[in-house]
Structure formats: C-alpha cells, structure tokens
Design a protein around this motif. Structure first.
Motif, PDB file in Angstrom:
ATOM      1  N   ARG A  19       0.839  -1.213   0.000  1.00  0.00           N
ATOM      2  CA  ARG A  19       0.000   0.000   0.000  1.00  0.00           C
ATOM      3  C   ARG A  19       0.871   1.260   0.000  1.00  0.00           C
ATOM      4  N   ILE A  20       1.996   1.219   0.708  1.00  0.00           N
ATOM      5  CA  ILE A  20       2.908   2.363   0.715  1.00  0.00           C
ATOM      6  C   ILE A  20       3.441   2.620  -0.687  1.00  0.00           C
ATOM      7  N   LEU A  21       3.826   1.551  -1.386  1.00  0.00           N
ATOM      8  CA  LEU A  21       4.327   1.698  -2.756  1.00  0.00           C
ATOM      9  C   LEU A  21       3.247   2.277  -3.667  1.00  0.00           C
ATOM     10  N   GLU A  22       2.016   1.801  -3.514  1.00  0.00           N
ATOM     11  CA  GLU A  22       0.907   2.333  -4.318  1.00  0.00           C
ATOM     12  C   GLU A  22       0.655   3.801  -3.982  1.00  0.00           C
ATOM     13  N   LEU A  23       0.725   4.129  -2.703  1.00  0.00           N
ATOM     14  CA  LEU A  23       0.487   5.502  -2.247  1.00  0.00           C
ATOM     15  C   LEU A  23       1.529   6.455  -2.836  1.00  0.00           C
ATOM     16  N   LEU A  24       2.793   6.060  -2.786  1.00  0.00           N
ATOM     17  CA  LEU A  24       3.864   6.888  -3.335  1.00  0.00           C
ATOM     18  C   LEU A  24       3.742   7.020  -4.845  1.00  0.00           C
ATOM     19  N   GLY A  25       3.309   5.937  -5.494  1.00  0.00           N
ATOM     20  CA  GLY A  25       3.141   5.982  -6.940  1.00  0.00           C
ATOM     21  C   GLY A  25       2.001   6.888  -7.361  1.00  0.00           C
ATOM     22  N   ASP A  26       0.895   6.823  -6.630  1.00  0.00           N
ATOM     23  CA  ASP A  26      -0.272   7.641  -6.968  1.00  0.00           C
ATOM     24  C   ASP A  26      -0.043   9.118  -6.655  1.00  0.00           C
ATOM     25  N   ALA A  27       0.787   9.395  -5.643  1.00  0.00           N
ATOM     26  CA  ALA A  27       0.988  10.778  -5.200  1.00  0.00           C
ATOM     27  C   ALA A  27       1.673  11.622  -6.265  1.00  0.00           C
ATOM     28  N   GLY A  28       2.609  11.019  -6.974  1.00  0.00           N
ATOM     29  CA  GLY A  28       3.329  11.771  -8.002  1.00  0.00           C
ATOM     30  C   GLY A  28       4.291  12.801  -7.440  1.00  0.00           C
ATOM     31  N   LYS A  29       4.554  12.742  -6.129  1.00  0.00           N
ATOM     32  CA  LYS A  29       5.478  13.660  -5.474  1.00  0.00           C
ATOM     33  C   LYS A  29       5.969  12.988  -4.196  1.00  0.00           C
ATOM     34  N   PRO A  30       7.103  13.432  -3.655  1.00  0.00           N
ATOM     35  CA  PRO A  30       7.590  12.850  -2.405  1.00  0.00           C
ATOM     36  C   PRO A  30       6.622  13.114  -1.253  1.00  0.00           C
ATOM     37  N   LEU A  31       6.515  12.148  -0.338  1.00  0.00           N
ATOM     38  CA  LEU A  31       5.620  12.273   0.809  1.00  0.00           C
ATOM     39  C   LEU A  31       6.399  12.175   2.112  1.00  0.00           C
ATOM     40  N   SER A  32       5.897  12.837   3.134  1.00  0.00           N
ATOM     41  CA  SER A  32       6.514  12.759   4.452  1.00  0.00           C
ATOM     42  C   SER A  32       6.049  11.499   5.175  1.00  0.00           C
ATOM     43  N   VAL A  33       6.706  11.193   6.294  1.00  0.00           N
ATOM     44  CA  VAL A  33       6.312  10.035   7.108  1.00  0.00           C
ATOM     45  C   VAL A  33       4.869  10.193   7.577  1.00  0.00           C
ATOM     46  N   VAL A  34       4.510  11.402   7.999  1.00  0.00           N
ATOM     47  CA  VAL A  34       3.151  11.647   8.482  1.00  0.00           C
ATOM     48  C   VAL A  34       2.132  11.405   7.376  1.00  0.00           C
ATOM     49  N   GLU A  35       2.428  11.889   6.161  1.00  0.00           N
ATOM     50  CA  GLU A  35       1.512  11.707   5.024  1.00  0.00           C
ATOM     51  C   GLU A  35       1.359  10.225   4.677  1.00  0.00           C
ATOM     52  N   VAL A  36       2.461   9.486   4.743  1.00  0.00           N
ATOM     53  CA  VAL A  36       2.396   8.049   4.460  1.00  0.00           C
ATOM     54  C   VAL A  36       1.574   7.344   5.542  1.00  0.00           C
ATOM     55  N   GLY A  37       1.821   7.700   6.795  1.00  0.00           N
ATOM     56  CA  GLY A  37       1.061   7.094   7.883  1.00  0.00           C
ATOM     57  C   GLY A  37      -0.428   7.324   7.743  1.00  0.00           C
ATOM     58  N   GLU A  38      -0.800   8.557   7.410  1.00  0.00           N
ATOM     59  CA  GLU A  38      -2.217   8.868   7.206  1.00  0.00           C
ATOM     60  C   GLU A  38      -2.787   8.089   6.034  1.00  0.00           C
ATOM     61  N   GLY A  39      -1.981   7.924   4.983  1.00  0.00           N
ATOM     62  CA  GLY A  39      -2.444   7.229   3.784  1.00  0.00           C
ATOM     63  C   GLY A  39      -2.692   5.749   3.994  1.00  0.00           C
ATOM     64  N   ILE A  40      -1.926   5.128   4.907  1.00  0.00           N
ATOM     65  CA  ILE A  40      -2.091   3.678   5.132  1.00  0.00           C
ATOM     66  C   ILE A  40      -2.808   3.379   6.443  1.00  0.00           C
ATOM     67  N   GLY A  41      -3.195   4.447   7.168  1.00  0.00           N
ATOM     68  CA  GLY A  41      -3.898   4.242   8.429  1.00  0.00           C
ATOM     69  C   GLY A  41      -3.020   3.682   9.524  1.00  0.00           C
TER      70      GLY A  41
END
Length: 258
Positions: A19-41
């Motif tokens: 899910r993290i890999l999908e999240l980073l791929g869909d974002a199209g930009k670098p994400l912070s740890v907080v943004e990744v945490g929110e994205g994967i719950g």
C-alpha cells in the motif's frame, strides 16, 4: 502468539508495504512520514519503520533535506520483464505504433487490475495538443471508455460488484444510475467498442476497442483519448474504425478472433 496469528501479522505487514508503494506511486510527489502514515492508516513510528525497510531494499528513496520519500528505481527492474521481454508485448507495440502513425494520435494498451484499468504500453502520436497519460496510470472503470469496455467482458457477478461499490459522479456526464450503466455495458459488449463522451473529464473524449486472445479472452484493450474540440463524435467514429481494424489483426496474431 500462535503460528496462525504470526502468519496473519506478516500478511498484514506485507499488504501495508504494498500500500505504501501504491500511495507513493499515486501521489506523483515525495511524501513525508506523516503523510504516508495517514495514507495507510498507521501511526508515525509504524510508517517510518516500514519506509526504512523499503528504503533499505531499494524500493523507496529518501530526500534527506526534505525528509520525504518517493519510489526507487529498483521497481523498474521488476516491471522490465513485464513491459519489454516477450513476443506478445512486441506485437501489441507494433499495433499501437501503426495506429499512432495512421491517425497521428497517441494509442494506449490497458489491462484490468481489480477496480481500475492500468496503462501498460503506449505509442505517442504527432499531435502537439494531446491527453498525456503515462505508463502505469490507473483509471476508473465506470467513466472511461477502456474501463467500460473491459468491464463489459467480465462475468455478471463482477459487474454487479463494481456497481454495488457505487458509480461516483466524476463530471456532469458520468453515468451514475445502475440500470443505465448496465445498459451501457450491454451496448458496449454488443457493438464491440466503447466511447467516453466527456464522462471522465469535461473536455475529453475517448474510445476503446478490445484485443482478443486465446479462447476469446479479453485481457486488455486499445484506447485513444483527446481534447473534445478535436475528438468530436464524428472523429471518434473515424478513429474507432482504424483502431478496430488494427486491433482485429492483432487479435488474430495473438490467437484470438479478429
């Protein structure tokens, strides 16, 4: 902890990593740890730990100055064999190149992946003003020509599953009524092609035709998209005729019906 519980935890961890890999791929930009945490719950420490594991394996890179993460190039090595290695994909590329050369428009080959379509191959046309979808782009099923086309060849239960999840209103022309959508899919299956008349974007029209393989399987289709001022309904039909003819020849070469 029992072996079963341990296996379940490992599976959940693996799914979160994906899910993290999908999240980073869909974002199209670098994400912070907080943004990744929110994205994967997940909480910050869990997200950080998983990012570090993926970083250590080469699947994620870290911008030290921004303290943000993005996909690593190692993922390309995993996809290279899918995208480039076999004769089947070479035949598809040739068909896309032929369409692009004849029409001057970009042609895509997309496949069904769960609740979306994924663009896996493309040939760029000569038009300067074009809709520029990238390889790996995902598109919804209910409001795109390629989505409706590929869904129309699925089993009824699968179609009903998608409808049950809801047909969200993306733009004014999106089909959101279940009965109307079922009728649209029947029409697409009968006529052998699909149009998207500004159903995904207010200023875009698209078309899609199927590619048949052994035993009549439709594993993917060819689509074309463009700005509505150039992709008029008459132009869609003209492009559809070219795409259908070339897709039929490709289908025969792949062992399907053309």
């Amino acid at each position: 902890m029992s072996k079963r519980q341990n296996d379940t935890n490992k599976s959940a961890t693996a799914l979160r990593a994906i899910r993290i890999l999908e999240l980073l791929g869909d974002a199209g930009k670098p994400l912070s740890v907080v943004e990744v945490g929110e994205g994967i719950g997940a909480d910050r420490s869990t997200a950080y730990r998983m990012l570090m594991t993926l970083h250590g394996a080469g699947y994620v890179t870290r911008d030290a100055s921004l303290k943000k993460y993005q996909l690593g190039h190692k993922l390309l090595s995993l996809s290279r064999s899918i995208l480039n290695s076999d004769e089947r994909n070479e035949l598809i590329k040739q068909a896309l190149d032929e369409i692009a050369e004849q029409t001057k428009e970009t042609a895509h080959y997309c496949v069904l992946d769960r609740d979306a379509t994924v663009l896996v191959l493309r040939a760029k046309g000569a038009q300067l003003v074009a809709v520029d979808f990238q390889i790996g782009s995902r598109s919804p099923l209910h409001c795109t020509s390629i989505g409706k086309l590929l869904l129309s060849y699925q089993e009824p239960a699968r179609i009903e599953e998608i409808i049950k999840r809801g047909l969200s209103q993306v733009v004014v022309n999106t089909i959101t009524d279940p009965d109307r959508f079922r009728a649209e899919l029947r029409k697409v299956r009968t006529q052998g092609f699909a149009f998207d008349d500004r159903e995904f974007h207010d200023d875009m029209r698209c078309l899609a035709v199927p590619v048949f393989e052994k035993d009549g399987a439709v594993l993917g289709g060819i689509s074309m998209s463009g700005p509505s001022f150039r992709f008029t309904l008459a132009k869609l039909e003209e492009l559809r005729a070219v795409a259908s003819e070339i897709a039929a020849g490709l289908s025969r070469r792949l062992g399907g019906s053309g």
